[in-house]
Design a protein around this motif. Structure first.
Motif, short mmCIF file in Angstrom:
data_model
loop_
_atom_site.label_atom_id
_atom_site.label_comp_id
_atom_site.label_asym_id
_atom_site.label_seq_id
_atom_site.Cartn_x
_atom_site.Cartn_y
_atom_site.Cartn_z
N SER A 1 0.83 -1.21 0.00
CA SER A 1 0.00 0.00 0.00
C SER A 1 0.87 1.26 0.00
O SER A 1 0.59 2.22 -0.73
N ILE B 1 1.01 4.20 -2.85
CA ILE B 1 0.85 5.61 -2.49
C ILE B 1 2.00 6.44 -3.07
O ILE B 1 1.80 7.50 -3.67
N GLY C 1 1.78 7.12 -6.67
CA GLY C 1 0.69 7.99 -7.08
C GLY C 1 -0.47 7.24 -7.70
O GLY C 1 -1.30 7.84 -8.42
N LYS C 2 -0.60 5.95 -7.42
CA LYS C 2 -1.71 5.16 -7.95
C LYS C 2 -2.98 5.45 -7.14
O LYS C 2 -2.93 5.52 -5.90
N ASP C 3 -4.10 5.62 -7.85
CA ASP C 3 -5.36 5.89 -7.13
C ASP C 3 -6.49 4.96 -7.54
O ASP C 3 -7.64 5.15 -7.14
N ASN C 4 -6.18 3.93 -8.32
CA ASN C 4 -7.20 2.99 -8.79
C ASN C 4 -7.17 1.69 -7.99
O ASN C 4 -7.29 0.59 -8.52
N TRP C 5 -6.97 1.82 -6.69
CA TRP C 5 -6.91 0.63 -5.83
C TRP C 5 -7.56 0.96 -4.50
O TRP C 5 -7.72 2.11 -4.11
N GLU C 6 -7.97 -0.08 -3.80
CA GLU C 6 -8.50 0.08 -2.45
C GLU C 6 -8.12 -1.13 -1.62
O GLU C 6 -7.89 -2.23 -2.15
#
Length: 791
Positions: free
Chosen positions: A744, A748, A751-756
């Protein structure tokens, strides 16, 4: 145009379809992820009574909180719950028999019991606070041997005399006496020379001591363990030799701590788990104690072929060292197991396994000389494993004519072999592109019984074969898998059987070819049976390197052109799931039915590294996890597009543990193949996993760092394009929560934002709570619905 008769028939079929659909309620995540008791509880832990008149098994037909013990007669009738009094008095399933199998010794609740099988009478031999364990009969069957606090004892059943055979003591041997210290010895000599009274008293004391030594009963020699642990203590048939292992624990190993946040105390509590791969591991030495000579000595592998070989992946740069003769300093670290003695007590064999996992040796032991000689060497540049092999002695034993039987992957598949301990002649008793497991030699030594997947890699059947080899007689015929437990007289078979859409049930059958099995249990609930569960099609396809890959396919009833698809990746790596029996992944099986109901095509692959397909498939991931195992899934995605009308842009992937790892590798390194992925309890960096599993496949991080870099998703996170869901239990003591936290942080920083990330505070590696299963799979389903369905 339809005729009037055809039209009526069509209308009738349409109405029947509507009626059947109305009687088959649709699936939901909430429904299938409930407590599994809604399905019904299959029988488990099947065993026979010692007299062969009953079969016992755990079962829960009333859906109570816990399973109970049930019994059934050999006729298949009179199923009943075993009363508490009967259950408490049952002998343990584990134990040892005398040669005639008329008596059995076993441990129960830390005490030793002796059972007379014919009369059913039980004698309690020990009743102590300390635990006694590992009971067996002596070779002459006059004594019962057992362990207490790691020491070996012998109880004479005729005289009730108890003898202690070993005296292992913790700690170090007491320091030398004053007589052995030069300065103190000089002072004592001076005193004796100056004072006659002291000299006379010392002489009297020494005479008394000598007389006490003469009068003292014989005792076993004191063997001090220092900081080591003693294990595997056994007595030779002639009662002269005692063999044992000394295990050294690593002094500088660092244990990973997993914090548990949601506890009964309200405080965070730390769980001590394991080391990481490559950290210091335990080592073992094999010793013999000769009671006649009152001496103990180590048995080493000196002179055994391959014992000084370096693993193939390590390239030696010192030509002199490479050609150096065998010497103690050059011996590879090994663990030695056994000995296994012949029935006449004249011969013994031991099994050794290299700590680097590349070799397994079967050797004849000469206890008097303390030496071993080679009978069989199994070598693999990857790692030694396979059915019946593993750690310890594996599946092995003796035949009456001085032959040892064992299993080996020498041919590429695990098969049954014998080797003559005198001539060294070796013979394969089974052969072919299938695997043998659970080998059992009949009591009369005339036949083998074993399980094999000869009919199809996805079917397991029970076979009988003459002891010298020859025709394999298939005794079970129901497609799927049969787990067989034989009756004590070997005339009956208790079979736990299942098919791909039918959970396990208990059957009874005569031990004869062509006998008809009789179903004993009916475990499924009406609710479970009301749904028409799919029978997934077991297929095979060619991987890009030409290897046959097996898989299960779930097709939607009304597939559309360019529909969505999901690929499931089973866990464990070395596990089989593209088979014809009820899967241990039963929740996933039901979820795949749900997905197919919603228009998805589902593919469940036995990728490279899976069990059931022989050595080359098993070791196909050596030094590169995320290589061929991942390309098998990429090839599966191509198959979906080419053959099953799937849109190649709408393929998702998911799995747990090893399946989660593959999902991450797929999403990071094949982002144009997989549009969405759910990685559950995933390994993200193999350098942080355990030693026993990982060192087999990738060696160690400091000796094979390239293999770890190639195989670890955390190095490829920058490749993420599609939608990624990650789920992890916070008290996972197998794949630590730290794994997903580190990944995780990497995402971060990239700069990846397509994950949870969804976390589960009270879950270990295998989820337990239905609420956790439901939450997790609602998220997975939502992921696929939002990313794989056409808007």
């Amino acid at each position: 145009m339809l005729s009037k008769k055809q039209g009526l028939m069509f209308s009738w079929l349409l109405l029947l379809t509507v009626f059947v659909q109305a009687q088959t309620p649709g699936l939901t995540v909430e429904k299938i992820m409930r407590d599994p008791k809604w399905i019904g509880t299959s029988p488990s832990n099947v065993f026979w009574s010692e007299d062969g008149k009953k079969v016992y098994f755990n079962w829960n037909p009333d859906a109570t909180k816990f399973d109970s013990l049930y019994s059934v007669s050999t006729s298949g009738k009179d199923i009943k719950k075993v009363a508490a009094s009967e259950r408490r008095n049952l002998p343990s399933m584990a134990g040892s028999y005398n040669k005639a199998r008329t008596k059995k010794v076993y441990e129960k609740n830390g005490d030793i019991f002796l059972l007379d099988i014919k009369s059913g009478k039980t004698q309690k031999l020990t009743n102590t606070v300390e635990r006694e364990s590992s009971p067996s009969f002596s070779f002459d069957e006059k004594k019962v041997l057992y362990l207490r606090d790691s020491n070996l004892y012998a109880f004479n059943t005729a005289t009730s005399q108890l003898n202690q055979l070993t005296d292992f003591r913790k700690g170090r041997k007491p320091a030398a006496t004053d007589d052995k210290d030069p300065q103190r010895a000089w002072l004592k000599k001076q005193q004796l020379g100056l004072f006659d009274v002291i000299k006379e008293r010392e002489a009297a004391k020494e005479a008394t001591k000598k007389q006490q030594e003469i009068d003292a009963p014989a005792r076993p020699a004191e063997i001090y363990l220092d900081d080591k642990i003693v294990s595997n203590v056994t007595l030779s048939p002639d009662e002269r030799y005692i063999s044992y292992q000394l295990i050294s624990r690593p002094k500088n190993a660092k244990i990973t701590i997993v914090p548990d946040f949601v506890t009964a105390s309200g405080y965070t509590e730390d769980l001590n788990t394991r080391t990481k791969v490559g950290d210091a591991q335990t080592t073992s030495e094999f010793f013999l104690y000769d009671a006649r000579r009152d001496t103990a000595y180590q048995v080493t592998m000196k002179g055994i072929a391959g014992i000084t070989d370096k693993p193939h992946y390590i390239k030696s740069t010192d030509a002199k060292q490479a050609g150096k003769p065998n010497g103690a300093a050059d011996l590879r670290a090994t663990s030695m197991f056994g000995p296994v003695w012949s029935e006449d007590g004249k011969h013994a064999v031991v099994v050794a396994r290299a700590a680097d996992n590349k070799d397994r040796w079967i050797m004849k032991l000469d206890p008097a000389a303390g030496t071993v000689s080679l009978l069989d060497r199994q070598h693999d540049d990857a790692w030694i494993a396979g059915p019946g092999i593993g750690y310890g002695t594996g599946e092995m034993g003796w035949l009456p004519d001085n032959k040892v039987w064992f299993q080996s992957e020498e041919s590429g598949y695990s098969h049954l072999y014998t080797v003559d301990v005198n001539s060294g002649a070796k013979k394969a008793l089974t052969s072919g592109k299938y695997e043998v497991s659970d080998v059992y030699l009949s009591k009369d030594k005339k036949n083998w019984y074993f399980t094999a997947n000869k009919v199809h890699p996805g079917e397991k059947h029970f076979y009988r074969m003459p002891v010298r080899g020859g025709e394999m007689v298939q005794l079970t015929t129901m497609p799927g898998a049969s787990e067989v437990t034989m009756s004590p007289d070997e005339k009956k078979l208790a079979i736990r059987y299942s098919y791909s859409n039918k959970p396990w049930e208990l059957y009874l059958m005569d031990n004869q070819k062509g006998a008809k099995p009789k179903q004993v249990t009916n475990s499924l609930t009406p609710e479970f049976k009301s749904y028409k569960w799919r029978e997934p099609e077991v297929i095979s396809y060619k991987a890009q390197d030409g290897v046959d890959v097996y898989a299960r396919v779930y097709r939607p009833a009304n597939a559309v052109q360019n529909g969505p698809a999901v690929i499931f990746v089973h866990g464990a790596g070395y596990l089989q799931n593209a088979h014809k029996w009820w899967s241990s992944y039963f929740r996933e099986y039901m979820f795949h039915n749900l997905l197919a109901e919603q228009g998805y095509t589902v593919l469940d692959i036995d990728y490279r590294g899976s069990a059931g397909y022989g050595r080359d498939v098993r070791t196909g991931i050596y030094q590169f996890m995320g290589g061929k195992d991942l390309s098998d899934h990429v090839d599966g995605a191509k198959l979906l597009a080419d053959k099953y009308n799937v849109d190649p842009k709408r393929i998702g992937i998911y799995g747990g543990s090893y399946g989660g790892f593959i999902t991450l590798m797929a999403m990071f390194t094949e982002p144009d193949v997989f549009a969405a992925g759910a990685a559950l309890r995933s390994v993200t960096d193999w350098a942080h996993y355990n030693h026993g599993y990982t060192s087999n496949i990738l060696n160690t991080p400091y000796t094979d760092s390239t293999a770890y870099a190639k195989s670890s998703p955390i190095y490829y996170a920058d490749g993420l394009k599609g939608a990624l869901l990650m789920c992890h239990g916070m008290i996972d003591t197998n794949v630590h929560f730290q794994d997903i936290v580190r990944l995780s942080q990497r995402l971060i920083e990239l700069g990846k934002d397509n994950w949870e990330l969804a976390v589960y505070p009270v879950e270990d590696h295998g989820f337990v709570e239905p609420s956790s299963w439901t939450d997790e799979y609602k998220r997975i389903y939502k992921l696929f619905e939002e990313n794989l369905k056409k808007k």
